[in-house]
Structure formats: C-alpha cells, structure tokens
Design a protein around this motif. Structure first.
Motif, PDB file in Angstrom:
ATOM      1  N   UNK A  77      -9.042  -4.415   5.621  1.00 26.50           N
ATOM      2  CA  UNK A  77      -9.953  -5.264   4.860  1.00 26.50           C
ATOM      3  C   UNK A  77     -10.489  -6.406   5.715  1.00 26.50           C
ATOM      4  N   UNK A  78      -9.608  -7.033   6.466  1.00 28.97           N
ATOM      5  CA  UNK A  78     -10.038  -8.141   7.320  1.00 28.97           C
ATOM      6  C   UNK A  78     -11.022  -7.670   8.391  1.00 28.97           C
ATOM      7  N   UNK A  79     -10.749  -6.529   8.978  1.00 29.00           N
ATOM      8  CA  UNK A  79     -11.628  -5.984  10.018  1.00 29.00           C
ATOM      9  C   UNK A  79     -13.041  -5.743   9.476  1.00 29.00           C
ATOM     10  N   UNK A  80     -13.144  -5.374   8.219  1.00 21.63           N
ATOM     11  CA  UNK A  80     -14.439  -5.119   7.591  1.00 21.63           C
ATOM     12  C   UNK A  80     -15.012  -6.357   6.910  1.00 21.63           C
ATOM     13  N   UNK A  81     -14.440  -7.534   7.209  1.00 24.10           N
ATOM     14  CA  UNK A  81     -14.891  -8.812   6.643  1.00 24.10           C
ATOM     15  C   UNK A  81     -14.871  -8.821   5.121  1.00 24.10           C
ATOM     16  N   UNK A  82     -13.847  -8.217   4.543  1.00 26.06           N
ATOM     17  CA  UNK A  82     -13.665  -8.192   3.097  1.00 26.06           C
ATOM     18  C   UNK A  82     -12.465  -9.082   2.767  1.00 26.06           C
ATOM     19  N   UNK A  83     -12.588  -9.893   1.740  1.00 25.87           N
ATOM     20  CA  UNK A  83     -11.491 -10.762   1.322  1.00 25.87           C
ATOM     21  C   UNK A  83     -10.325  -9.916   0.819  1.00 25.87           C
ATOM     22  N   UNK A  84      -9.132 -10.275   1.256  1.00 26.58           N
ATOM     23  CA  UNK A  84      -7.930  -9.539   0.866  1.00 26.58           C
ATOM     24  C   UNK A  84      -7.539  -9.979  -0.545  1.00 26.58           C
ATOM     25  N   UNK A  85      -7.630  -9.067  -1.484  1.00 25.96           N
ATOM     26  CA  UNK A  85      -7.215  -9.321  -2.866  1.00 25.96           C
ATOM     27  C   UNK A  85      -6.255  -8.227  -3.308  1.00 25.96           C
ATOM     28  N   UNK A  86      -5.564  -8.497  -4.393  1.00 21.54           N
ATOM     29  CA  UNK A  86      -4.612  -7.514  -4.910  1.00 21.54           C
ATOM     30  C   UNK A  86      -5.308  -6.215  -5.294  1.00 21.54           C
ATOM     31  N   UNK A  87      -6.455  -6.309  -5.952  1.00 20.63           N
ATOM     32  CA  UNK A  87      -7.190  -5.120  -6.387  1.00 20.63           C
ATOM     33  C   UNK A  87      -7.670  -4.273  -5.223  1.00 20.63           C
ATOM     34  N   UNK A  88      -8.156  -4.938  -4.181  1.00 25.31           N
ATOM     35  CA  UNK A  88      -8.647  -4.188  -3.018  1.00 25.31           C
ATOM     36  C   UNK A  88      -7.502  -3.539  -2.251  1.00 25.31           C
ATOM     37  N   UNK A  89      -6.379  -4.242  -2.162  1.00 23.02           N
ATOM     38  CA  UNK A  89      -5.208  -3.637  -1.514  1.00 23.02           C
ATOM     39  C   UNK A  89      -4.735  -2.422  -2.314  1.00 23.02           C
ATOM     40  N   UNK A  90      -4.667  -2.562  -3.635  1.00 23.01           N
ATOM     41  CA  UNK A  90      -4.248  -1.431  -4.485  1.00 23.01           C
ATOM     42  C   UNK A  90      -5.183  -0.245  -4.341  1.00 23.01           C
ATOM     43  N   UNK A  91      -6.494  -0.508  -4.262  1.00 24.40           N
ATOM     44  CA  UNK A  91      -7.469   0.580  -4.135  1.00 24.40           C
ATOM     45  C   UNK A  91      -7.272   1.333  -2.816  1.00 24.40           C
ATOM     46  N   UNK A  92      -7.082   0.602  -1.720  1.00 21.12           N
ATOM     47  CA  UNK A  92      -6.870   1.266  -0.426  1.00 21.12           C
ATOM     48  C   UNK A  92      -5.551   2.026  -0.398  1.00 21.12           C
ATOM     49  N   UNK A  93      -4.518   1.447  -0.969  1.00 19.52           N
ATOM     50  CA  UNK A  93      -3.208   2.103  -0.985  1.00 19.52           C
ATOM     51  C   UNK A  93      -3.268   3.383  -1.814  1.00 19.52           C
ATOM     52  N   UNK A  94      -3.965   3.315  -2.949  1.00 14.45           N
ATOM     53  CA  UNK A  94      -4.118   4.502  -3.789  1.00 14.45           C
ATOM     54  C   UNK A  94      -4.902   5.584  -3.054  1.00 14.45           C
ATOM     55  N   UNK A  95      -5.965   5.177  -2.348  1.00 15.45           N
ATOM     56  CA  UNK A  95      -6.770   6.133  -1.578  1.00 15.45           C
ATOM     57  C   UNK A  95      -5.944   6.785  -0.475  1.00 15.45           C
ATOM     58  N   UNK A  96      -5.042   6.009   0.127  1.00 10.14           N
ATOM     59  CA  UNK A  96      -4.194   6.539   1.198  1.00 10.14           C
ATOM     60  C   UNK A  96      -3.110   7.463   0.659  1.00 10.14           C
ATOM     61  N   UNK A  97      -2.864   7.401  -0.628  1.00  7.48           N
ATOM     62  CA  UNK A  97      -1.854   8.271  -1.221  1.00  7.48           C
ATOM     63  C   UNK A  97      -0.430   7.801  -0.982  1.00  7.48           C
ATOM     64  N   UNK A  98      -0.266   6.497  -0.800  1.00  9.49           N
ATOM     65  CA  UNK A  98       1.058   5.936  -0.545  1.00  9.49           C
ATOM     66  C   UNK A  98       1.603   5.362  -1.849  1.00  9.49           C
ATOM     67  N   UNK A  99       2.874   5.618  -2.120  1.00 17.11           N
ATOM     68  CA  UNK A  99       3.519   5.066  -3.303  1.00 17.11           C
ATOM     69  C   UNK A  99       4.327   3.845  -2.881  1.00 17.11           C
ATOM     70  N   UNK A 100       4.018   2.698  -3.496  1.00 17.99           N
ATOM     71  CA  UNK A 100       4.726   1.466  -3.153  1.00 17.99           C
ATOM     72  C   UNK A 100       5.156   0.750  -4.427  1.00 17.99           C
ATOM     73  N   UNK A 101       6.024  -0.248  -4.249  1.00 24.54           N
ATOM     74  CA  UNK A 101       6.397  -1.101  -5.369  1.00 24.54           C
ATOM     75  C   UNK A 101       5.190  -1.960  -5.734  1.00 24.54           C
ATOM     76  N   UNK A 102       4.943  -2.187  -7.015  1.00 21.74           N
ATOM     77  CA  UNK A 102       3.711  -2.852  -7.441  1.00 21.74           C
ATOM     78  C   UNK A 102       3.609  -4.332  -7.068  1.00 21.74           C
ATOM     79  N   UNK A 103       4.706  -4.980  -6.695  1.00 21.07           N
ATOM     80  CA  UNK A 103       4.624  -6.408  -6.381  1.00 21.07           C
ATOM     81  C   UNK A 103       4.097  -6.699  -4.975  1.00 21.07           C
ATOM     82  N   UNK A 104       4.138  -5.711  -4.075  1.00 26.55           N
ATOM     83  CA  UNK A 104       3.731  -5.956  -2.692  1.00 26.55           C
ATOM     84  C   UNK A 104       2.264  -6.366  -2.534  1.00 26.55           C
ATOM     85  N   UNK A 105       1.301  -5.674  -3.142  1.00 19.68           N
ATOM     86  CA  UNK A 105      -0.095  -6.100  -2.980  1.00 19.68           C
ATOM     87  C   UNK A 105      -0.349  -7.520  -3.483  1.00 19.68           C
TER      88      UNK A 105
END
Length: 109
Positions: A16-44
C-alpha cells in the motif's frame, strides 16, 4: 520470529505504501483476502493504528539507526576513542602473555 499474520500485514502495508495509498484496516483486509491468507482479525486494525501517524519512508530508512539522529551522531563521534582504547588493551594483553611465557606458564613450553 514473526507469525504469518504479522508478515501478511507487513507485506501488505508495504504494498500500500509503495503505491502511495494510505494504510487502513479495510485496505489491509482487502489485500489479505485477495492473497488468500487467513489471519487473526485484530492484526489489520493493529497495523493500521500503528502506521496512522508514522512516515513509513523514515521508518524503512531508519530501521537500524535507533531513535534519533543525535544518538547516531554520538555513536559516530565516540568510535575514534574506542578504537584507540582497543589498541591499548591489545598491547597490554600482549605484554601479559609474554610475562606468562617468562615464568614458564606458556602454552607450548
């Protein structure tokens, strides 16, 4: 060692930072979901809050520098006396080894 959840958030925050996008919880969740990674919900949420008021460029560039530039300058200014002190200690150590040899306590006597 970092867990898979932490690494997923770190890498996605960097993307996100490399693409000059502000790091938010929603954007992190969207990328993680796209990557197909299962994580604990508090991390983003944790990463989004931690990076909210931080300049990520300075964070990346100063990973090993410590907390401030004056501290780094102090470390640089003290290296010359330390190097001189090390030479003195080496000389003293060499003298003590010679005195052990003179007394018959040498390693290969």
């Amino acid at each position: 060692m970092a867990s898979t959840s932490e690494l997923a958030c770190i890498y996605n925050a960097l993307i996100l930072h490399h693409n000059d996008v502000t790091v938010t919880e929603g954007k992190l969740n969207a990328l993680i979901k796209t990557a197909g990674v299962t994580i604990e919900p508090f991390w983003p949420r944790l990463f989004a809050k931690a990076l909210a008021n931080i300049d990520v460029n300075s964070l990346i560039c100063n990973v090993g520098a410590g907390s401030s530039a004056p501290a780094a300058a102090a470390v640089v200014s003290t290296t010359a006396p330390v190097a001189a002190g090390e030479k003195k200690e080496e000389k003293k150590q060499e003298e003590s080894e010679e005195s052990d040899d003179d007394m018959g306590f040498g390693l290969y006597s």
